[in-house]
Design an enzyme around this catalytic site. Structure first.
Site, PDB file in Angstrom:
ATOM      1  N   GLU A  41       8.059   5.902  -2.990  1.00  0.00           N
ATOM      2  CA  GLU A  41       6.688   6.294  -3.292  1.00  0.00           C
ATOM      3  C   GLU A  41       6.566   7.807  -3.443  1.00  0.00           C
ATOM      4  O   GLU A  41       5.805   8.290  -4.288  1.00  0.00           O
ATOM      5  CB  GLU A  41       5.731   5.780  -2.220  1.00  0.00           C
ATOM      6  CG  GLU A  41       5.568   4.268  -2.197  1.00  0.00           C
ATOM      7  CD  GLU A  41       4.978   3.700  -3.481  1.00  0.00           C
ATOM      8  OE1 GLU A  41       4.427   4.477  -4.282  1.00  0.00           O
ATOM      9  OE2 GLU A  41       5.055   2.482  -3.682  1.00  0.00           O
ATOM     10  N   TYR A 124      -2.656   8.188  -0.796  1.00  0.00           N
ATOM     11  CA  TYR A 124      -1.939   7.162  -1.559  1.00  0.00           C
ATOM     12  C   TYR A 124      -0.667   6.702  -0.845  1.00  0.00           C
ATOM     13  O   TYR A 124      -0.457   5.502  -0.634  1.00  0.00           O
ATOM     14  CB  TYR A 124      -1.586   7.662  -2.967  1.00  0.00           C
ATOM     15  CG  TYR A 124      -0.628   6.708  -3.635  1.00  0.00           C
ATOM     16  CD1 TYR A 124      -1.058   5.472  -4.082  1.00  0.00           C
ATOM     17  CD2 TYR A 124       0.732   7.016  -3.734  1.00  0.00           C
ATOM     18  CE1 TYR A 124      -0.172   4.561  -4.635  1.00  0.00           C
ATOM     19  CE2 TYR A 124       1.620   6.117  -4.282  1.00  0.00           C
ATOM     20  CZ  TYR A 124       1.166   4.891  -4.732  1.00  0.00           C
ATOM     21  OH  TYR A 124       2.044   3.984  -5.255  1.00  0.00           O
ATOM     22  N   ASP A 142      -3.311   4.100  -7.206  1.00  0.00           N
ATOM     23  CA  ASP A 142      -2.598   5.084  -8.008  1.00  0.00           C
ATOM     24  C   ASP A 142      -3.207   5.074  -9.413  1.00  0.00           C
ATOM     25  O   ASP A 142      -4.256   4.465  -9.634  1.00  0.00           O
ATOM     26  CB  ASP A 142      -1.102   4.794  -8.032  1.00  0.00           C
ATOM     27  CG  ASP A 142      -0.731   3.549  -8.828  1.00  0.00           C
ATOM     28  OD1 ASP A 142      -1.647   2.772  -9.211  1.00  0.00           O
ATOM     29  OD2 ASP A 142       0.471   3.332  -9.078  1.00  0.00           O
TER      30      ASP A 142
END
Length: 348
Positions: A41, A124, A142
């Site tokens: 990520e 996020y 996202d």
């Protein structure tokens, strides 16, 4: 809009259409290693899956655990990151690994709030790791999810102002069970079906519930505020050779390309700085100019070259010219080095 039909339809679709990615577990399988989820990520922020895959493979081979990454020299981590861009991510990556190893016994915290207390983990990434690795019903948003929600609800507010509204509408859609699969399903839908251009509405499991699909132009969403033109800065980089080696310096830890190896360069201003801050008082030859776009400005970097008869005394390292590809230069200075090498060959 009822949340349950959306989540059920999307999860059914995901069971047959999930992308096979090296950091993922298959739909319905036990959660993957939190380290691999977190690493992927961080790498995927503002970077494509195709670009991330080889970096992820090299990082996990070299540093297979968060403890191994924490013990690594930061310079090695920065060099391994070279080419992925947004280098603050690499600095935060190393700092976060050290915090997990030192403060959490090498185990990532399992809740979104605890994860967000770690270096470099924002809204996020905190939500993504909590949902995908630990099954918390965290809302992951996202750019792909923004697009899906904007179209699903036909949001007329342009980005970035619409982000609060998008999150408010996305939160009730996240199911208590399989939150990780749902988050990845939303991302996959945006990446493969609900694409920026030419969304494939007939293949979308949410078509019947989508307000944008019912309109004449679903690709109109999400609306975006007009972009301001980026300012252009100018700079000079110096290719200085001595005994078949080139001088490299380490950029300051904070600032653009912080902590990375680079060619010596002067200031970056609105006007060309010429030979300001040159590492040697010699006759410099113009090699050409490379262009590079950063988040907030574009850069025109003039490349000049020369030879030093002796060690200049400048703090740095003399790197073998033939091994310059192993120096881990960021993209801007890799472009500069390629231009210098091409000019060097022409002059021989």
């Amino acid at each position: 809009m009822a949340a349950k039909p959306v989540s059920e339809a999307l999860l059914r679709w995901y069971e047959g259409e999930a992308r096979a990615l090296p950091w993922r577990a298959p739909p319905g399988a036990p959660p993957p290693d939190p380290y691999r989820v977190w690493l992927s990520e961080v790498m995927l922020q503002q970077t494509t899956v195709a670009a991330v895959k080889p970096y992820f493979a090299r990082f996990t081979q070299r540093w297979p655990t968060v403890e191994a990454l924490a013990e690594a020299d930061r310079a090695d981590v920065m060099a391994a990151w070279a080419g992925l861009g947004y280098y603050a991510r690499a600095r935060n990556l190393h700092a976060c690994a050290k915090a997990v190893a030192a403060d959490h016994g090498g185990r990532f915290p399992e809740t979104e709030d605890e994860l967000r207390a770690l270096p470099g983990i924002g809204a996020y990434i905190g939500a993504a790791v909590a949902a995908i690795a630990f099954g918390e019903a965290a809302t992951v948003v996202d750019a792909n999810v923004e697009r899906v929600i904007s179209r699903l609800c036909a949001i007329e507010t342009p980005l970035p102002k619409a982000r609060a509204e998008i999150r408010r509408l996305a939160e009730p859609l996240t199911p208590a069970d399989r939150a990780g699969d749902f988050a990845q399903a939303m991302m996959d839908l945006g990446a493969t079906v609900c694409t920026v251009r030419d969304p494939d509405c007939p293949q979308c499991p949410l078509q019947a519930m989508c307000a944008a699909a019912a309109s004449d132009d679903p690709a109109r969403f999400p609306l975006k505020a007009p972009k301001k033109p980026k300012p252009v800065r100018r700079g000079t980089a110096f290719w200085l050779e001595h005994e078949r080696s080139v001088l490299l310096v380490r950029r300051p830890a904070r600032g653009m390309l912080g902590g990375m190896r680079a060619l010596p360069s002067g200031p970056w201003h609105d006007k060309s700085p010429g030979l300001a801050e040159a590492p040697a008082d010699i006759d410099w030859a113009a090699f050409g100019t490379v262009s590079h776009v950063f988040t907030h400005f574009a850069l025109e970097l003039d490349i000049v070259g020369g030879r030093a008869l002796t060690d200049t005394g400048v703090e740095g390292e003399w790197w073998p010219v033939d091994a310059i590809e192993d120096a881990g230069l960021p993209t801007l200075f890799a472009k500069a080095a390629a231009l210098a090498l091409a000019q060097r060959e022409n002059d021989q």
